[in-house]
Motif scaffolding. Structure first.
Motif, mmCIF file in Angstrom:
data_model
loop_
_atom_site.group_PDB
_atom_site.id
_atom_site.type_symbol
_atom_site.label_atom_id
_atom_site.label_comp_id
_atom_site.label_asym_id
_atom_site.label_seq_id
_atom_site.Cartn_x
_atom_site.Cartn_y
_atom_site.Cartn_z
ATOM 1 N N UNK A 20 -3.513 -11.314 16.800
ATOM 2 C CA UNK A 20 -2.625 -12.421 16.419
ATOM 3 C C UNK A 20 -1.242 -12.260 17.036
ATOM 4 N N UNK A 21 -0.794 -10.995 17.148
ATOM 5 C CA UNK A 21 0.512 -10.743 17.766
ATOM 6 C C UNK A 21 0.517 -11.216 19.209
ATOM 7 N N UNK A 22 -0.623 -11.071 19.876
ATOM 8 C CA UNK A 22 -0.676 -11.519 21.269
ATOM 9 C C UNK A 22 -0.951 -13.018 21.351
ATOM 10 N N UNK B 232 -8.183 -5.013 9.953
ATOM 11 C CA UNK B 232 -6.834 -5.588 9.827
ATOM 12 C C UNK B 232 -5.972 -5.198 11.020
ATOM 13 N N UNK C 7 -9.538 -4.446 21.680
ATOM 14 C CA UNK C 7 -8.870 -5.678 22.131
ATOM 15 C C UNK C 7 -9.393 -6.133 23.477
ATOM 16 N N UNK D 12 -1.053 2.204 18.620
ATOM 17 C CA UNK D 12 -0.493 1.104 17.825
ATOM 18 C C UNK D 12 -1.355 0.765 16.631
ATOM 19 N N UNK D 13 -1.903 1.803 15.997
ATOM 20 C CA UNK D 13 -2.775 1.601 14.835
ATOM 21 C C UNK D 13 -2.046 2.084 13.589
ATOM 22 N N UNK D 14 -1.999 1.230 12.575
ATOM 23 C CA UNK D 14 -1.272 1.553 11.334
ATOM 24 C C UNK D 14 -2.197 2.236 10.335
ATOM 25 N N UNK E 91 -1.943 2.466 7.167
ATOM 26 C CA UNK E 91 -2.117 1.779 5.884
ATOM 27 C C UNK E 91 -3.116 0.637 5.955
ATOM 28 N N UNK E 92 -3.384 0.148 7.170
ATOM 29 C CA UNK E 92 -4.267 -1.006 7.301
ATOM 30 C C UNK E 92 -5.676 -0.547 7.661
ATOM 31 N N UNK F 225 -6.391 -16.376 18.509
ATOM 32 C CA UNK F 225 -7.182 -16.391 17.283
ATOM 33 C C UNK F 225 -7.962 -15.082 17.184
ATOM 34 N N UNK G 231 0.822 -1.211 0.000
ATOM 35 C CA UNK G 231 0.000 0.000 0.000
ATOM 36 C C UNK G 231 0.852 1.254 0.000
ATOM 37 N N UNK H 32 4.177 4.738 16.291
ATOM 38 C CA UNK H 32 2.743 4.568 16.545
ATOM 39 C C UNK H 32 2.429 3.571 17.667
ATOM 40 N N UNK H 33 3.452 3.079 18.348
ATOM 41 C CA UNK H 33 3.200 2.235 19.516
ATOM 42 C C UNK H 33 3.123 0.742 19.221
ATOM 43 N N UNK H 34 3.233 0.352 17.936
ATOM 44 C CA UNK H 34 3.167 -1.075 17.620
ATOM 45 C C UNK H 34 4.367 -1.828 18.192
ATOM 46 N N UNK I 108 -4.424 -7.962 13.506
ATOM 47 C CA UNK I 108 -2.981 -8.105 13.708
ATOM 48 C C UNK I 108 -2.632 -8.035 15.193
ATOM 49 N N UNK J 95 4.259 -8.617 23.799
ATOM 50 C CA UNK J 95 3.577 -9.807 23.308
ATOM 51 C C UNK J 95 4.269 -11.066 23.850
ATOM 52 N N UNK J 96 3.494 -12.147 24.024
ATOM 53 C CA UNK J 96 4.105 -13.375 24.549
ATOM 54 C C UNK J 96 5.051 -14.046 23.560
ATOM 55 N N UNK J 97 4.936 -13.704 22.278
ATOM 56 C CA UNK J 97 5.815 -14.313 21.269
ATOM 57 C C UNK J 97 7.245 -13.818 21.445
#
Lengths: 222, 201
Positions: B97-99, B90, B138, B81-83, B85-86, B102, A18, A78-80, B94, A87-89
């Motif tokens: 799923x990152x955490x 989405x 979330x 934490x919001x993009x 472009x998405x 499902x 995008x 942006x905080x991601x 994301x 995250x647990x990963x």
């Protein structure tokens, strides 16, 4: 665990799709730099053939450098990135996914475009193949080392210049053996030792790179 | 379940607070108050494991916080934490799923926060409050995560948004979850055990 890797990879590719401009910028930069040199140096075929691989590899390293500051910066702003750390990963997996996406959107297009550049330098067909092979093995190393550098310079003012000072010296071995593979092929020496060494760099960097990047990210966000 | 003892944090070499101790049991709400710069965000980041406290310990179920802890904790910071472009959907998918879970019920979660009609809109068209709602959606998908750490969850939200967050937190506390939040506004969440922690005095 694989789920987080795929989620990050997919998201980064989606974002790149995008924002095509940023991906194209890097590719066009690579092509322009590599095409300018023969114009400046003159049309002596032997000279051009001898320097082709070096020029392409330097252009690839500079193009990678151009794209690296953005690797973590947007997620940081942006905080991601914060969410990735809590995250647990395993963070290393997230970093590896980001590196993979970076390579797919910068390193891979460069490698694919390189044989076209090689034609401008009058490289024979087998040398073009070697150039492609060396870039396919070598550009992931640039992304991996670059990720560590990008993480270290995250949030630093004027980080772009610092990033260059930090990672370009680290790119030297890749540059030497990547260009060396093509040059040795041209002079009739078996290039497999150069390619094997590039492969060894890739193996080492895929272990060390994400780990170093993770440590740097944790410090940057503390 | 969540305990701290003799916790001290500093920011840029400047001590913010020291000797902080509290214990939060299942179903407990901890509201952190204090003027700007008192260290509310720093405390929450320390509780989330993002920054290391200068001294003291944080324990979860009696153990120092570590990798297992991250599975049982949800942290929502200042930045949503919001993009851009998405799309909204989405973005939420994301984050979930990152955490490591499902993302089946994302549509419902957006509905809960009143932004279901924005699901397919790229996030760059969202207002500040709508972004915050995407992040907070979330909560509606995190019932099974025991500990919620929310930094200024009410910031940028309107009355309806605040009510949604309040209801989600109340429901979480009622099923035995723990909530730690910072807020400058009044927090009228129905909680069996509410504690207030005043920083900066």
């Amino acid at each position: 665990m694989a789920d987080a890797f795929l989620a990050v990879l997919r998201r980064d590719l989606q974002i790149a799709l995008r924002r095509k401009g940023e991906v194209l910028n890097v590719l066009v930069f690579f092509i322009v730099v590599a095409s300018l040199l023969p114009l400046g140096i003159g049309p002596e075929p032997n000279q051009l053939r001898a320097m082709a691989a070096g020029v392409v590899w330097i252009a690839a390293a500079l193009a990678a450098l151009l794209s690296l500051p953005r690797l973590f910066a947007a997620d940081y702003a942006d905080g991601t990135l914060e969410q990735m750390l809590v995250a647990p990963q395993p963070l290393a997996l997230v970093v590896l996914a980001k590196v993979a996406a970076h390579w797919l959107t910068t390193g891979l297009p460069l490698a694919v475009a390189a044989p076209l550049i090689g034609l401008q330098y009058d490289l024979p067909a087998d040398a073009l193949g070697l150039l492609l092979a060396s870039l396919l093995i070598g550009t992931p190393v640039l992304s991996l080392l670059g990720a560590a550098g990008a993480a270290l310079t995250l949030g630093v003012r004027g980080g772009g210049a610092l990033l260059g000072l930090l990672v370009l010296p680290l790119f030297v071995p890749v540059l030497v053996f990547g260009a060396g593979a093509v040059t040795s092929g041209l002079t009739g020496i078996n290039p497999s030792s150069h390619l094997s060494l590039l492969g060894a760099f890739l193996a080492v960097c895929s272990l060390v790179g994400p780990w170093a990047a993770c440590a740097a990210l944790r410090v940057a966000l503390d | 379940m969540l305990e701290t003892s003799a916790l001290a944090c500093e920011r840029g070499g400047l001590p913010l607070f020291a000797g902080l101790g509290f214990a939060l049991a299942a179903g407990g709400l901890l509201r952190v108050r204090g003027p700007n710069g008192a260290g509310k965000t720093t405390l929450l980041r320390a509780l989330a494991g993002l920054s290391r406290p200068a001294a003291g310990t944080i324990r979860w179920r009696g153990n120092p916080i570590g990798d297992d802890y991250r599975r049982e904790m949800l942290f929502l910071g200042h930045a949503p934490g919001v993009k851009d472009e998405l799309t909204v959907l989405e973005n939420l998918g994301f984050a979930v799923r990152l955490s490591g879970r499902e993302n089946g019920e994302c549509g419902k979660a957006l509905e809960r926060l009143g932004i279901a009609r924005l699901a397919d809109l790229p996030a760059r068209y969202l207002s500040q409050g709508q972004r915050k709602r995407v992040a907070l959606a979330r909560l509606a998908l995190s019932a099974e995560i025991p500990l919620w750490l929310l930094d200024e969850p009410y910031a940028a939200l309107d009355v309806d948004g605040i009510a949604s967050v309040r209801d989600l937190c109340a429901a979480h506390l009622a099923r035995g979850g723990l909530v730690v939040l910072t807020s400058h506004q009044d927090v009228d969440i129905a909680a069996a055990a509410m504690q207030a922690l005043d920083l900066g005095n």
